[in-house]
Design an enzyme around this catalytic site. Structure first.
Site, mmCIF file in Angstrom:
data_model
loop_
_atom_site.group_PDB
_atom_site.id
_atom_site.type_symbol
_atom_site.label_atom_id
_atom_site.label_comp_id
_atom_site.label_asym_id
_atom_site.label_seq_id
_atom_site.Cartn_x
_atom_site.Cartn_y
_atom_site.Cartn_z
ATOM 1 N N ASP A 1 0.882 -1.167 0.000
ATOM 2 C CA ASP A 1 0.000 0.000 0.000
ATOM 3 C C ASP A 1 0.919 1.215 0.000
ATOM 4 O O ASP A 1 1.701 1.406 0.952
ATOM 5 C CB ASP A 1 -0.859 -0.054 1.277
ATOM 6 C CG ASP A 1 -1.721 1.186 1.457
ATOM 7 O OD1 ASP A 1 -1.479 2.200 0.775
ATOM 8 O OD2 ASP A 1 -2.633 1.135 2.300
ATOM 9 N N VAL A 2 0.852 2.027 -1.052
ATOM 10 C CA VAL A 2 1.826 3.124 -1.176
ATOM 11 C C VAL A 2 1.660 4.204 -0.110
ATOM 12 O O VAL A 2 2.540 5.049 0.061
ATOM 13 C CB VAL A 2 1.787 3.794 -2.577
ATOM 14 C CG1 VAL A 2 2.225 2.844 -3.663
ATOM 15 C CG2 VAL A 2 0.420 4.411 -2.873
ATOM 16 N N ASN B 1 2.768 5.728 -9.790
ATOM 17 C CA ASN B 1 1.533 5.759 -10.580
ATOM 18 C C ASN B 1 0.266 5.538 -9.757
ATOM 19 O O ASN B 1 -0.803 6.018 -10.132
ATOM 20 C CB ASN B 1 1.641 4.672 -11.666
ATOM 21 C CG ASN B 1 0.302 4.361 -12.296
ATOM 22 O OD1 ASN B 1 -0.198 5.116 -13.125
ATOM 23 N ND2 ASN B 1 -0.312 3.252 -11.882
ATOM 24 N N TYR C 1 -9.344 14.972 -5.517
ATOM 25 C CA TYR C 1 -8.491 14.475 -6.603
ATOM 26 C C TYR C 1 -7.698 15.627 -7.240
ATOM 27 O O TYR C 1 -6.478 15.543 -7.429
ATOM 28 C CB TYR C 1 -9.352 13.776 -7.654
ATOM 29 C CG TYR C 1 -8.568 13.119 -8.769
ATOM 30 C CD1 TYR C 1 -7.990 11.862 -8.598
ATOM 31 C CD2 TYR C 1 -8.392 13.754 -10.007
ATOM 32 C CE1 TYR C 1 -7.272 11.251 -9.617
ATOM 33 C CE2 TYR C 1 -7.677 13.158 -11.025
ATOM 34 C CZ TYR C 1 -7.126 11.903 -10.833
ATOM 35 O OH TYR C 1 -6.408 11.306 -11.846
ATOM 36 N N LYS D 1 -3.577 16.207 -7.410
ATOM 37 C CA LYS D 1 -2.779 16.326 -8.642
ATOM 38 C C LYS D 1 -2.158 17.723 -8.761
ATOM 39 O O LYS D 1 -1.040 17.867 -9.273
ATOM 40 C CB LYS D 1 -3.642 15.995 -9.863
ATOM 41 C CG LYS D 1 -4.140 14.541 -9.887
ATOM 42 C CD LYS D 1 -3.016 13.508 -9.865
ATOM 43 C CE LYS D 1 -3.548 12.084 -10.000
ATOM 44 N NZ LYS D 1 -2.476 11.081 -9.991
#
Ligand code: NAD
Length: 266
Positions: free
Chosen positions: A65-66, A92, A164, A168
Site C-alpha cells: 500500500d503506497v 503511478n 483528486y 494532482k
C-alpha cells in the site's frame, strides 16, 4: 538492436490495472526488468510477471500500500533483494473518491490525499535513497529517473472532485520542487499528465455512447487515450533519449488542456 531500457530495472506502483499495467508492459518491452507493485489484486501482476519471464524478460510482483511507509520500505527492499538496484521509478498508484464538496467526508478527502500525494512522497523518497545507495551505473547517464503520474487536473479545475484535483495540483509542485532539489545529483524527475485514458477509474465517462460523445467534446484530437499512449511516453521519459528533460510535465491528453471550449470563439 539493443533495447532502449536494456539492463535497467523499473519499479511501477499500482501496476495491476490500467495505466500502471500498460506502463509496466511497455517498460518490459523496452528491455527493463520490472517490479510490479499491486495493492488489492495480485493475479494480474503475477500473470504479467509470468508472461514477461516466458518472453525472456525479468519481472516480480510485490504487494504494498503506497500510503504505508513500512510497506513502501518493504517494496524497495524486496526489489533490491531480487534485482540489486533500481534505475526507474514510476509513482503511478492513485484513486478517485468523488462527491459534491459539501458532502465530501473527511475519510474520502484523506484517502485520496494519502494515496495520490503522500503515496508519491513515500515512493519518491524511497527512490531517491535507493539511487544514492546504489550509485552511478553504465546503463544510463542519470543516477536514476522518477516519473510521477499526474493528470490534466494538475491544471484543470474539477468540480465534484476537489480531493483528486488538490492531489494532482499538489503533484505538480511536489514534482518540480523535488526535480530542482535532486537534479544536481543527476536524478531526473518528471511527470506524465494523462488526459482521458480508457481505464476503470473513468469507466462512467466512456462506457455508453452518450457519455463518450460528451467526453469527446473535451478532446480536440477526438479520441479517448489508450494505456499504450502513456506507456510509450513513459519509455521515452525513462530513457536517455530524454536525458535533458528535467522537472517537466508531459501532457499526453489529445489536446484536452487546450481549452477546447474556446475553439468556436468561446
Ligand atoms: P486504475 O484504477 O486502473 O489504476 C490505479 C491503480 O492504483 C490500481 O491498480 C490500484 O490497485 C492502485 N492503487 C490504488 N490505491 C493504492 C495504494 N494505496 N497502494 C498501491 N496501489 C494502489 O486507474 P488508472 O486510470 O490506471 O490510474 C493510474 C494513475 O493514472 C492514477 O494516478 C490516476 O490518477 C492517473 N490518471 C488516470 C487518468 C485516466 O484517464 N485513466 C487520467 C489522468 C491521470
Amino acid at each position: 538492436m539493443e533495447k532502449l531500457l536494456a539492463n535497467q530495472v523499473a519499479l511501477i506502483t499500482g501496476a495491476s490495472s490500467g495505466i500502471g499495467y500498460g506502463v509496466a508492459k511497455a517498460l518490459a518491452d523496452a528491455g527493463a526488468a520490472v517490479v510490479l507493485n499491486y495493492h488489492s489484486h495480485a493475479e494480474p501482476d503475477e500473470k504479467l510477471a509470468d508472461e514477461i519471464e516466458k518472453a525472456g524478460g525479468s519481472a516480480i510482483a510485490i504487494h504494498a500500500d503506497v500510503s504505508n511507509p513500512a510497506q513502501v520500505a518493504n517494496l524497495f527492499e524486496a526489489s533490491r533483494a531480487r534485482f540489486g538496484g533500481i534505475d526507474i521509478v514510476v509513482a503511478n498508484a492513485g484513486l478517485q473518491k468523488d462527491s459534491a464538496f459539501a458532502d465530501m467526508t473527511l475519510d474520502d478527502w484523506q484517502l485520496v490525499l494519502s494515496t495520490n500525494l503522500t503515496g508519491q512522497f513515500l515512493t519518491c523518497q524511497a527512490a531517491v535513497k535507493e539511487f544514492r545507495r546504489r550509485g552511478p551505473t553504465t546503463v544510463s547517464k542519470a543516477l536514476g529517473k522518477i516519473i510521477c503520474m499526474s493528470s490534466v487536473h494538475e491544471v484543470i479545475p474539477w468540480a465534484g472532485h476537489v480531493n483528486y484535483a488538490a492531489s494532482k495540483g499538489g503533484i505538480q509542485m511536489f514534482m518540480k520542487s523535488l526535480a530542482q532539489e535532486v537534479a544536481p545529483e543527476r536524478i531526473r524527475v518528471n511527470s506524465i499528465a494523462p488526459g482521458a485514458i480508457r481505464t476503470r477509474i473513468n469507466q462512467d465517462a466512456w462506457d455508453s455512447q452518450a457519455a463518450l460523445d460528451k467526453l469527446l467534446q473535451l478532446i480536440p484530437y477526438r479520441r479517448v487515450g489508450a494505456v499504450e499512449d502513456i506507456g510509450k511516453a513513459a519509455v521515452w521519459l525513462a530513457s536517455d533519449e530524454s536525458d535533458y528533460v528535467v522537472g517537466t510535465t508531459l501532457f499526453v491528453d489529445g489536446g484536452m488542456t487546450l481549452y477546447p471550449g474556446f475553439s468556436n470563439n468561446g
